[in-house]
Design a protein around this motif. Structure first.
Motif, PDB file in Angstrom:
ATOM      1  N   ASP A 128      25.244  10.996   7.327  1.00  0.00           N
ATOM      2  CA  ASP A 128      24.708  11.215   5.828  1.00  0.00           C
ATOM      3  C   ASP A 128      25.448  10.292   5.094  1.00  0.00           C
ATOM      4  OD1 ASP A 128      27.378  12.053   6.329  1.00  0.00           O
ATOM      5  OD2 ASP A 128      26.934  14.349   5.825  1.00  0.00           O
ATOM      6  N   HIS A 184      19.857   6.357  -1.473  1.00  0.00           N
ATOM      7  CA  HIS A 184      18.920   6.002  -0.696  1.00  0.00           C
ATOM      8  C   HIS A 184      18.415   6.958   0.430  1.00  0.00           C
ATOM      9  CE1 HIS A 184      16.376   3.541   1.944  1.00  0.00           C
ATOM     10  NE2 HIS A 184      17.105   3.772   2.931  1.00  0.00           N
ATOM     11  N   GLU A 207      18.800   9.990   0.480  1.00  0.00           N
ATOM     12  CA  GLU A 207      18.171  11.378  -0.402  1.00  0.00           C
ATOM     13  C   GLU A 207      16.626  11.053  -0.484  1.00  0.00           C
ATOM     14  OE1 GLU A 207      18.002  13.576  -4.644  1.00  0.00           O
ATOM     15  OE2 GLU A 207      20.099  12.992  -3.729  1.00  0.00           O
ATOM     16  N   ASN A 208      16.560   9.530  -0.966  1.00  0.00           N
ATOM     17  CA  ASN A 208      15.053   9.110  -1.435  1.00  0.00           C
ATOM     18  C   ASN A 208      14.273   8.944  -0.134  1.00  0.00           C
ATOM     19  OD1 ASN A 208      13.006   8.119  -3.088  1.00  0.00           O
ATOM     20  ND2 ASN A 208      13.420   6.234  -1.974  1.00  0.00           N
ATOM     21  N   ARG A 252      14.491  10.831   2.541  1.00  0.00           N
ATOM     22  CA  ARG A 252      14.424  12.287   3.192  1.00  0.00           C
ATOM     23  C   ARG A 252      13.037  12.816   2.380  1.00  0.00           C
ATOM     24  NH1 ARG A 252      20.467  14.085   3.906  1.00  0.00           N
ATOM     25  NH2 ARG A 252      20.462  13.708   6.167  1.00  0.00           N
ATOM     26  N   ARG A 253      13.102  12.472   1.009  1.00  0.00           N
ATOM     27  CA  ARG A 253      11.939  12.807   0.001  1.00  0.00           C
ATOM     28  C   ARG A 253      10.695  12.202   0.397  1.00  0.00           C
ATOM     29  NH1 ARG A 253      14.611  12.719  -4.280  1.00  0.00           N
ATOM     30  NH2 ARG A 253      14.448  10.400  -4.613  1.00  0.00           N
ATOM     31  N   LEU A 254      10.739  10.728   0.774  1.00  0.00           N
ATOM     32  CA  LEU A 254       9.533   9.979   1.248  1.00  0.00           C
ATOM     33  C   LEU A 254       9.012  10.402   2.466  1.00  0.00           C
ATOM     34  CD1 LEU A 254      10.519   6.348   0.510  1.00  0.00           C
ATOM     35  CD2 LEU A 254       8.609   7.659  -0.635  1.00  0.00           C
ATOM     36  N   THR A 255       9.905  10.837   3.832  1.00  0.00           N
ATOM     37  CA  THR A 255       9.273  11.202   4.752  1.00  0.00           C
ATOM     38  C   THR A 255       9.307  12.737   5.034  1.00  0.00           C
ATOM     39  OG1 THR A 255      11.652  11.312   5.799  1.00  0.00           O
ATOM     40  CG2 THR A 255      10.672   9.093   5.828  1.00  0.00           C
ATOM     41  N   GLY A 256       9.628  13.467   4.291  1.00  0.00           N
ATOM     42  CA  GLY A 256       9.652  14.886   4.378  1.00  0.00           C
ATOM     43  C   GLY A 256      10.461  15.495   5.532  1.00  0.00           C
ATOM     44  N   ARG A 257      11.587  14.742   5.797  1.00  0.00           N
ATOM     45  CA  ARG A 257      12.642  15.174   6.630  1.00  0.00           C
ATOM     46  C   ARG A 257      14.000  15.509   6.175  1.00  0.00           C
ATOM     47  NH1 ARG A 257      11.899  12.672  12.421  1.00  0.00           N
ATOM     48  NH2 ARG A 257       9.783  12.603  12.286  1.00  0.00           N
TER      49      ARG A 257
END
Length: 195
Positions: free
Chosen positions: A104, A185, A187-188, A190-195
Motif C-alpha cells: 500500500d 496512484h 487509490e486511482n 484500485r478505482r480503475l480496476t475495481g479491486r
C-alpha cells in the motif's frame, strides 16, 4: 506471464519511451516483479534481494540483468549497478517499501528518492493488483493459474523539488512527495480496476 495468468495492463503508454525511468512498484506477492518485467513496454532491471539468487533462478536473473542487493548493508555494488542502468537511459525497478507487505506504499525507504534524484530519473508508479487475492490450488504460493492480475502504470513524475539538492533533508522531503504520489496512484488504480 501471459501464458500463466491473464494480465490486464493499463497505462503502459504513459511510460516514457526513452531516458532514465524508475518503476516504483507496490509489493504484496512474489510474482509482482516478474509480472511487471513481463508486461512493461521497456526492459527493466529490478533490485532483487540476494536471497532470491539461488540455483537456476539465480543464474537466470543474472543473465537477464536483475540486480542482486544485500539488504542488510549498504551494498555499493548494487548501488553502482543501479545508477549505471539509469546513466545509460534504462529502466530501474524498485519496491520502495523494501519488502513484501500490504503493498500500500504506506512506509517507504529512502532508496527510491536517492536513485531518482541522483540518477535524474522520472518515477513511474506501478500498481500490481490481484496477485495476492487468492491462492492457487495447484501451486499454493501463487495466484490461481489463468486468474486476472492488473498492472496499472501511472503518470511519470520528478522526485526532486527542482533545486538539484541531494542533502539528507532534500531526500527526506522527496520521499514524502513520492509517498503521496504513489498512494494517490494506488487509490486511482484500485478505482480503475475495481479491486
Amino acid at each position: 506471464m501471459y501464458g500463466l495468468w491473464k494480465p490486464r495492463v493499463l497505462g503502459a503508454w504513459k511510460v516514457p519511451a526513452t531516458g532514465p525511468v524508475i518503476f516504483a512498484v507496490n509489493h504484496s506477492h512474489v510474482i509482482d516483479g516478474p509480472m511487471v518485467i513481463g508486461v512493461a513496454p521497456r526492459t527493466s532491471h529490478f533490485l532483487v534481494k540476494k536471497e532470491a539468487f539461488i540455483g537456476p533462478l539465480g543464474s537466470f536473473m543474472n543473465r537477464v540483468g536483475q540486480i542482486r542487493v544485500d539488504r542488510d548493508t549498504t551494498d555499493r555494488t548494487a548501488i553502482t549497478r543501479a545508477l549505471g542502468v539509469l546513466e545509460n537511459g534504462g529502466v530501474l525497478g524498485i519496491f520502495p517499501e523494501g519488502t513484501r507487505g500490504e503493498g500500500d506504499f504506506a512506509a517507504l525507504r529512502a532508496g527510491l528518492a536517492y536513485f531518482a534524484v541522483r540518477g535524474g530519473a522520472q518515477i513511474v508508479p506501478v500498481a500490481v493488483l490481484g496477485s495476492s487475492e487468492r491462492r492457487g490450488r495447484l501451486l499454493k504460493g501463487l495466484p490461481p493459474l489463468r486468474s486476472r492480475v492488473d498492472v496499472v502504470f501511472g503518470d511519470p513524475f520528478e522526485a526532486g523539488d527542482g533545486s538539484g539538492r541531494r542533502t539528507r533533508k532534500a531526500l527526506d522531503e522527496a520521499t514524502e512527495r513520492i509517498q503521496k504520489q504513489l498512494a494517490a496512484h494506488l487509490e486511482n488504480a484500485r478505482r480503475l480496476t475495481g479491486r
